[in-house]
Scaffold this active site. Structure first.
Site, PDB file in Angstrom:
ATOM      1  N   GLU A 206      -1.330  -8.262   5.535  1.00  0.00           N
ATOM      2  CA  GLU A 206      -1.136  -8.612   6.958  1.00  0.00           C
ATOM      3  C   GLU A 206      -2.460  -8.626   7.717  1.00  0.00           C
ATOM      4  OE1 GLU A 206      -0.778  -5.682   5.696  1.00  0.00           O
ATOM      5  OE2 GLU A 206      -1.309  -4.143   7.165  1.00  0.00           O
TER       6      GLU A 206
ATOM      7  N   HIS B 266      -3.620  -4.784   1.892  1.00  0.00           N
ATOM      8  CA  HIS B 266      -2.995  -5.051   3.195  1.00  0.00           C
ATOM      9  C   HIS B 266      -2.994  -6.561   3.481  1.00  0.00           C
ATOM     10  CE1 HIS B 266      -2.508  -1.100   5.359  1.00  0.00           C
ATOM     11  NE2 HIS B 266      -3.157  -0.722   4.264  1.00  0.00           N
TER      12      HIS B 266
ATOM     13  N   CYS C  19       0.819  -1.207   0.000  1.00  0.00           N
ATOM     14  CA  CYS C  19       0.000   0.000   0.000  1.00  0.00           C
ATOM     15  C   CYS C  19       0.865   1.275   0.000  1.00  0.00           C
ATOM     16  CB  CYS C  19      -0.972  -0.082   1.163  1.00  0.00           C
ATOM     17  SG  CYS C  19      -2.495   0.790   0.839  1.00  0.00           S
TER      18      CYS C  19
END
Ligand code: GLN
Length: 185
Positions: A167, A165, A79
């Site tokens: 994660e 994202h 990002c």
């Protein structure tokens, strides 16, 4: 075990450490030049790319980041991290390191309130938060995943870049693409 640094000057660095460790690597939070020593790889997290760029300059980390890139260490940029490494940035234009031959348009999937979860064309989970869009991808850049036909995960050389994202999903597939699992001998 590899030592994977996570740039921790601003933004969403927290969850990256647990994903990196779930693959058997050691996660190291990186805030100073000396933290770059002996890193085998690096994560550039999401957040606010304008602020991250200023902080990298203020903390004099730009040289250490460039050296790690030139040394061919694996880098995962997500990002805002992708925006920092892209060659061309628009909406608005801003300077960047230009390590990866892609063009990005900032905030192109909408505002924070329009954040969304989705599934890639390959069936992998995605989380978009004020995400950039990859609008042009150079010929040496490999597309690893797409969403509705658009590239969302790309790799050029040692750098893997996600517009989303990874994660925040429960699937470590992107970190595994970037750093691999630990090899047991
Ligand atoms: N919109 C942010 C930027 O331009 C990136 C958003 C994110 O990292 N989630 O820096």
């Amino acid at each position: 075990m590899a030592r994977v640094g996570i740039l921790a000057v601003q933004g969403a660095f927290g969850c990256h450490a647990s994903v990196v460790e779930s693959l058997g690597h050691q996660a190291v939070l990186v805030r100073a030049k000396s933290d770059f020593e002996a890193l085998d790889g690096l994560v550039l997290p999401g957040g606010e790319s304008t602020v991250q760029r200023l902080l990298l300059r203020e903390l004099a980390l730009e040289g250490a980041l460039s050296s790690l890139f030139r040394a061919g260490r694996p880098i995962l940029a997500t990002c805002a991290g992708l925006i920092l490494l892209a060659r061309r940035v628009s909406q608005p234009e801003q300077g960047s390191f230009g390590f990866v031959d892609v063009g990005v348009v900032r905030n192109a999937w909408g505002r924070q309130i329009e954040s969304f979860e989705a599934t890639s064309d390959e069936g992998r989970p995605l989380v978009f938060i004020r995400a950039p869009r990859l609008v042009d991808v150079g010929s040496r850049v490999e597309v690893l995943a797409r969403f509705r036909g658009e590239p969302v995960l790309v790799r050029e050389g040692n750098v893997t870049c996600a517009t989303f994202h990874p994660e925040l999903t429960d699937d470590p597939w992107v970190h595994r693409q970037a750093f691999g699992p630990v090899e047991h001998s």
